[in-house]
Design a protein around this motif. Structure first.
Motif, short mmCIF file in Angstrom:
data_model
loop_
_atom_site.label_atom_id
_atom_site.label_comp_id
_atom_site.label_asym_id
_atom_site.label_seq_id
_atom_site.Cartn_x
_atom_site.Cartn_y
_atom_site.Cartn_z
N LYS A 157 -90.09 5.59 43.55
CA LYS A 157 -91.32 5.85 42.53
C LYS A 157 -92.02 7.28 42.73
N VAL A 158 -92.38 7.32 43.80
CA VAL A 158 -93.11 8.80 44.16
C VAL A 158 -92.24 10.05 43.59
N ALA A 159 -90.85 9.92 44.12
CA ALA A 159 -90.17 11.00 43.61
C ALA A 159 -89.88 11.06 42.15
N LEU A 160 -89.73 10.00 41.59
CA LEU A 160 -89.51 10.03 39.82
C LEU A 160 -90.89 10.43 39.55
N ALA A 161 -92.05 10.05 39.79
CA ALA A 161 -93.21 10.51 39.11
C ALA A 161 -93.35 11.91 39.38
N LYS A 162 -93.02 12.53 40.69
CA LYS A 162 -93.03 13.99 40.78
C LYS A 162 -92.29 14.80 40.15
N VAL A 163 -91.10 14.27 39.91
CA VAL A 163 -89.99 15.20 39.12
C VAL A 163 -90.56 14.96 37.45
N ARG A 164 -90.93 14.06 37.35
CA ARG A 164 -91.56 13.89 35.90
C ARG A 164 -92.48 14.84 35.85
N ASP A 165 -93.72 14.75 36.50
CA ASP A 165 -94.79 15.78 36.55
C ASP A 165 -94.17 17.36 36.43
N ASP A 166 -93.39 17.54 37.35
CA ASP A 166 -92.83 18.74 37.34
C ASP A 166 -92.02 19.45 36.31
N ALA A 167 -91.51 18.41 35.66
CA ALA A 167 -90.86 18.78 34.20
C ALA A 167 -91.82 19.25 33.26
N GLU A 168 -93.02 18.91 33.28
CA GLU A 168 -94.07 19.10 32.58
C GLU A 168 -94.64 20.56 32.79
N LEU A 169 -94.45 21.38 34.03
CA LEU A 169 -94.81 22.56 34.39
C LEU A 169 -94.02 23.61 33.53
N PRO A 170 -94.83 24.77 33.14
CA PRO A 170 -94.32 25.97 32.18
C PRO A 170 -93.01 26.60 33.03
N GLU A 171 -93.22 26.70 34.19
CA GLU A 171 -92.18 27.55 35.08
C GLU A 171 -90.76 26.70 35.11
N ASN A 172 -90.83 25.52 34.61
CA ASN A 172 -89.54 24.74 34.98
C ASN A 172 -88.86 24.60 33.44
N GLU A 173 -89.60 25.31 32.52
CA GLU A 173 -88.72 25.17 30.88
C GLU A 173 -87.26 25.67 30.87
N ASN A 174 -87.13 26.50 31.83
CA ASN A 174 -85.82 27.31 31.83
C ASN A 174 -84.48 26.25 32.32
N VAL A 175 -85.06 25.07 32.82
CA VAL A 175 -83.97 24.02 33.29
C VAL A 175 -83.64 23.18 32.32
#
Length: 181
Positions: A157-175
């Protein structure tokens, strides 16, 4: 979206990334799988001549193959009954460029919801067993296994929430795949 490869290159690609352990495929099986994929028109090939070796079949994914891959990836990432957590995390390695940001976040939210539902089901079973006086029948090792599963769920749950939150970061748009690709 990878460059075209011949079968032996694919085997090395799978081995280098540990994919061969996940899908349990060895080099001879790769060629059988390539033949099946080619018959279904998911891949195509052309012969490429090298100066130092005989010509080799070099495979590329077709439009139908890409559509099939996208469907398969989405299915693995969203189907909790057919997909183990191990399969989920391994399949997630293929998300780059194959899921939109919206799809990716939706999948993370879905997986979190799946865990919550499973926890609820487990609590209901536990409560029922307690009411029926069956908890004293549980072996010491089963208690340890169940505690371990609970810890794994919390970590997940912690990992999924972190990955989800990190997906919102502008620097990850290229993924992410663009919405209209």
């Amino acid at each position: 979206k990878r460059t075209p490869m011949h079968g032996y290159e694919m085997a090395g690609f799978f081995e280098k990334r540990g994919i061969d352990m996940w899908i349990k495929i060895k080099t001879p099986s790769i060629y059988k799988a390539l033949n099946r994929l080619e018959k279904k028109e998911f891949i195509s090939y052309k012969f490429v001549q090298s100066e130092i070796s005989p010509s080799k079949k070099v495979y590329s994914i077709t439009k139908n193959g890409k559509e099939y891959f996208d469907e398969l990836l989405y299915s693995i990432l969203t189907d909790d009954k057919a997909t183990s957590p191990f399969d989920f995390w391994n399949a997630l390695r293929f998300a780059k460029g194959n899921l939109t940001k919206k799809e990716f976040i939706s999948i993370m939210d879905l997986r979190l919801e799946i865990i919550k539902k499973k926890e609820q089901q487990m609590m209901e079973k536990h409560d029922k067993a307690e009411l029926e006086g069956r908890l004293n029948e549980v072996t010491f090792y089963f208690k340890t296994v169940m505690q371990s599963f609970a810890e794994i769920r919390e970590i997940t749950k912690v990992a999924l929430a972190k990955v989800r939150d990190d997906a919102e970061l502008p620097e990850n748009e290229n993924v992410f795949k663009k919405e209209n690709e």
